[in-house]
Write an enzyme that holds these catalytic residues in place. Sequence first.
Site, mmCIF file in Angstrom:
data_model
loop_
_atom_site.group_PDB
_atom_site.id
_atom_site.type_symbol
_atom_site.label_atom_id
_atom_site.label_comp_id
_atom_site.label_asym_id
_atom_site.label_seq_id
_atom_site.Cartn_x
_atom_site.Cartn_y
_atom_site.Cartn_z
ATOM 1 N N PRO A 5 -59.565 -24.630 -5.822
ATOM 2 C CG PRO A 5 -59.537 -23.175 -7.602
ATOM 3 C CD PRO A 5 -59.089 -24.531 -7.206
ATOM 4 C CD GLU A 6 -62.594 -28.885 -2.638
ATOM 5 O OE1 GLU A 6 -63.579 -29.198 -1.959
ATOM 6 O OE2 GLU A 6 -61.524 -29.490 -2.595
ATOM 7 C CG HIS A 97 -48.224 -19.807 -15.534
ATOM 8 N ND1 HIS A 97 -47.971 -20.600 -16.634
ATOM 9 C CD2 HIS A 97 -47.268 -20.114 -14.632
ATOM 10 C CE1 HIS A 97 -46.914 -21.362 -16.389
ATOM 11 N NE2 HIS A 97 -46.464 -21.087 -15.177
ATOM 12 N NE ARG A 116 -51.168 -28.455 -12.479
ATOM 13 C CZ ARG A 116 -51.252 -29.189 -11.414
ATOM 14 N NH1 ARG A 116 -52.322 -29.893 -11.215
ATOM 15 N NH2 ARG A 116 -50.298 -29.216 -10.535
ATOM 16 N NE ARG A 159 -77.196 -40.849 -9.141
ATOM 17 C CZ ARG A 159 -76.631 -39.726 -9.588
ATOM 18 N NH1 ARG A 159 -77.266 -38.580 -9.576
ATOM 19 N NH2 ARG A 159 -75.399 -39.759 -10.071
#
Length: 278
Positions: A5-6, A97, A116, A159
Amino acid sequence: MTILPELPEVETVVQGLKDLIKGREIKTVKVREEKIIGYPEIKDEFIHDVSNKKIINLDRRGKCILINLEKKKTMVIHLRMTGKLLVKESKLPYEKHTHVIFILDNDMDLRFNNVRKFGRIYLVDTGDWKKAGGLKNLGPEPLTDDFTLDCFRAQFKNRRARIKSLLLDQSFIAGLGNIYTDEALYMACINPGRKANTLSQKEIERLYKCICEVLRSGIKYGGTTFSDYVNALGKEGNFQRKLVVYQQQGKKCPDCGEEIVKEKIAGRSTHYCPQCQK
DNA sequence: CGAGGTACCTGACAGC
DNA sequence: TGCTGTCAGGTACCTC
């Protein structure tokens, strides 16, 4: 069937859920795996505060799902890896799950599944994001009016880290994960190992455009789905057919014919074309 | 600030 | 076949 999931995947989930649960009331909650609840720390407090509340709206910030409830409460859900939110009839048995179940007022459940157990659910006062892990220190939100080229440029100040590492940093820019980072860098012809302070203004602009484009494209195709089964059931995204570099190692770059390689950069598996990405 | 490490967790897969 | 080891992913947290 697995999703990573992005931003585009979470956006797809939120839009799908909106049609199914917006306006419904959460009657009660079953928590089968306590560690999933990130805040409040006391499980019973979470259950009490979520119960008997109407779902006003659903939204997204970065990779977080926001479920706005009555009385200025917001549930913040981070799917992390392998997390899923499913709407099922309450009478159906739980999956292996299924860790948290929100029982709705129409004999349906909103179920949080997570192989997980990395995912987290936080209940906070709306706007009080400090208590919601994943929402604090979140960087600019791509695909919004605020995310201008100037805004993106400003993020590069002082950065020096590798660009791959920065794009994955949610405080640098919200919503990118390993898939869309690799695809955006390919599209922008930038080597993932480059130090951020070596990028020219032109390259930053190119990267800015490519990030927006790859995310829009991801949303358009309903996200990326990896099927574990030949006959996977359920709603699948289609962006996996559009991947040019992510998990395409060994295949030829469509632009130059060079082989796509996979190597660890900034501690993460990274896929790119050594010829095109300088 | 940056880099590198660990931890969390399970299932898939490779190799013996 | 069955074991063992490795890998995948996002984030938090640690040290240098």
